[in-house]
Design an enzyme around this catalytic site. Structure first.
Site, PDB file in Angstrom:
ATOM      1  N   GLY A  49       7.335  -8.146  -0.764  1.00  0.00           N
ATOM      2  CA  GLY A  49       6.700  -7.138   0.081  1.00  0.00           C
ATOM      3  C   GLY A  49       5.476  -6.740  -0.132  1.00  0.00           C
ATOM      4  O   GLY A  49       5.194  -6.758  -1.256  1.00  0.00           O
ATOM      5  N   CYS A  50       4.573  -6.571   0.877  1.00  0.00           N
ATOM      6  CA  CYS A  50       3.161  -5.996   0.518  1.00  0.00           C
ATOM      7  C   CYS A  50       2.984  -4.833  -0.226  1.00  0.00           C
ATOM      8  O   CYS A  50       2.096  -4.719  -1.254  1.00  0.00           O
ATOM      9  CB  CYS A  50       2.403  -6.236   1.977  1.00  0.00           C
ATOM     10  SG  CYS A  50       3.131  -5.142   3.349  1.00  0.00           S
ATOM     11  N   ASN A  51       3.892  -3.850   0.219  1.00  0.00           N
ATOM     12  CA  ASN A  51       3.844  -2.411  -0.379  1.00  0.00           C
ATOM     13  C   ASN A  51       4.163  -2.657  -1.964  1.00  0.00           C
ATOM     14  O   ASN A  51       3.799  -1.992  -2.725  1.00  0.00           O
ATOM     15  CB  ASN A  51       4.974  -1.406   0.105  1.00  0.00           C
ATOM     16  CG  ASN A  51       3.947  -1.224   1.425  1.00  0.00           C
ATOM     17  OD1 ASN A  51       2.951  -0.953   2.117  1.00  0.00           O
ATOM     18  ND2 ASN A  51       5.068  -0.552   2.409  1.00  0.00           N
ATOM     19  N   ALA A  52       5.393  -3.735  -1.981  1.00  0.00           N
ATOM     20  CA  ALA A  52       5.882  -3.771  -3.413  1.00  0.00           C
ATOM     21  C   ALA A  52       4.870  -4.441  -4.302  1.00  0.00           C
ATOM     22  O   ALA A  52       4.909  -4.164  -5.252  1.00  0.00           O
ATOM     23  CB  ALA A  52       7.124  -4.721  -3.389  1.00  0.00           C
ATOM     24  N   THR A 109       1.626  -4.132  -3.997  1.00  0.00           N
ATOM     25  CA  THR A 109       0.411  -3.221  -4.488  1.00  0.00           C
ATOM     26  C   THR A 109       0.978  -2.454  -5.611  1.00  0.00           C
ATOM     27  O   THR A 109       0.253  -2.057  -6.508  1.00  0.00           O
ATOM     28  CB  THR A 109      -0.047  -2.282  -3.206  1.00  0.00           C
ATOM     29  OG1 THR A 109      -0.031  -3.474  -2.121  1.00  0.00           O
ATOM     30  CG2 THR A 109      -1.109  -1.918  -3.360  1.00  0.00           C
TER      31      THR A 109
END
Length: 342
Positions: free
Chosen positions: A148-151, A153
């Protein structure tokens, strides 16, 4: 040697980002583009910015001949990759940009996504696609699950700090600011310009965000015990980019030294000098992640700030980075372009 690739879900934001990146890649050829609702249309009609490229017409997935495809990028909505990947010919390598194979435990997948996994045996074999930490496994993988992109980061900011007693693992707070493209291209009323242009809004609060499943899996494995972080993302009025502010209990200089040592030889992760702060404008459109460390005024507390482009390093760029490794190509090929500015 040129490798033939197919992009499934090519009419979405991550699909278009993949096309943009692969367009200048010397060793990849886009052989097929699939989009269920826009099948039959030329890519130039769906994304006019790609008009100058010689691209195949969009088709349905079932109309693709996979016999000549070396690798598939599955940029599909959550839940759609499982059966499709399961039924692909065995010679086809897969990078899945969605959430279907990120969690190794089928029970954890069902907990966070509310349905049973239809390809549980395959799920257990998928390699988690955080390239900088699973590089050797990715080289030999048939199926890689993009993070996931949030994950991604947050993990770039925190993974090197999970061992060695550098921080208090029971006192981690991560506050994210996220561009609206992370919600996808499908029409949604809360994503309309008039809804988002002058508004900042938290979402999936109180431990409900699905990327927490990735944090639980990865951080607990690293630490050798259960680790649960507090995590809240906020939608902000920008198209792309994520900035994670991670509030920690630990010595700032020691944290900075650990991050600097971890990423010293990584081409895409840049740790700024101590006290400097990164911004989303510094990484937009690039495959880079910038990390800054700042000491808090309260003794013993530290802020680690991490920023990346959710569509590139957080998704399509990461996918291409992994594909390069899976195909035996240079890892950075097609990915060294600097950020777009302003």
């Amino acid at each position: 040697m040129t490798h033939n690739v197919a992009i499934l879900g090519a009419s979405g934001y991550t699909g278009a980002e993949l096309v943009r990146l692969i367009a200048t890649h010397p060793d990849l050829r886009i052989t097929a583009l699939a989009a269920e609702r826009k099948a039959g249309l030329p890519m130039s009609e769906v994304f006019p910015q790609l008009r100058h490229l010689d691209l195949p017409t969009l088709v349905k997935v079932e109309d693709i001949d996979f016999s000549a495809i070396d690798l598939v990028f599955a940029a599909l909505p959550h839940g759609l990759s499982q059966a499709l990947v399961r039924d692909l010919p065995a010679h086809v390598k897969v990078v899945d940009l969605g959430a279907d194979f990120r969690l190794r435990d089928p029970a954890a997948y069902e907990k966070w996504y509310g349905v049973a996994h239809v390809a549980a045996d395959l799920q257990k074999t998928a390699v988690y696609g955080l390239t900088e930490f699973y590089r050797e496994d990715i080289k030999n993988a048939r199926l890689v699950a993009g993070t996931g992109c949030n994950a991604a980061t947050v993990q770039f900011a925190l993974r090197p700090l999970m061992t060695g007693g550098l921080i208090d693992l029971d006192d981690i707070i991560c506050d994210l600011k996220c561009g609206v493209s992370g919600a996808g291209r499908a029409l949604k009323e809360p994503m309309l310009f008039t809804e988002r242009a002058t508004d900042v809004m938290g979402y999936s609060q109180g431990g409900k965000h699905r990327h927490l499943g990735e944090f639980d899996q990865e951080f607990s494995t690293l630490a050798g015990r259960k680790v649960e972080i507090q995590f809240t993302p906020h939608l902000v009025p920008m198209s792309r980019g994520i900035l994670a502010s991670c509030y920690l209990k630990g010595d700032g200089q020691a944290v900075h030294a650990a991050l600097t040592a971890q990423y010293a030889d990584e081409p895409f992760i840049i740790v700024l000098p101590f006290g400097q702060t990164p911004g989303t404008g510094h990484i937009a459109g690039s495959n880079f992640c910038h990390i800054g460390v700042t000491a808090d005024r309260i003794s013993g507390r530290t802020l680690v700030t991490s920023t990346l482009d959710n569509l590139c390093k957080g998704s399509s760029g990461q996918a291409l980075q992994n594909a390069n490794l899976m195909l035996g190509l240079g890892e950075t090929t097609g990915l060294m372009q600097p950020a777009m500015f302003p």
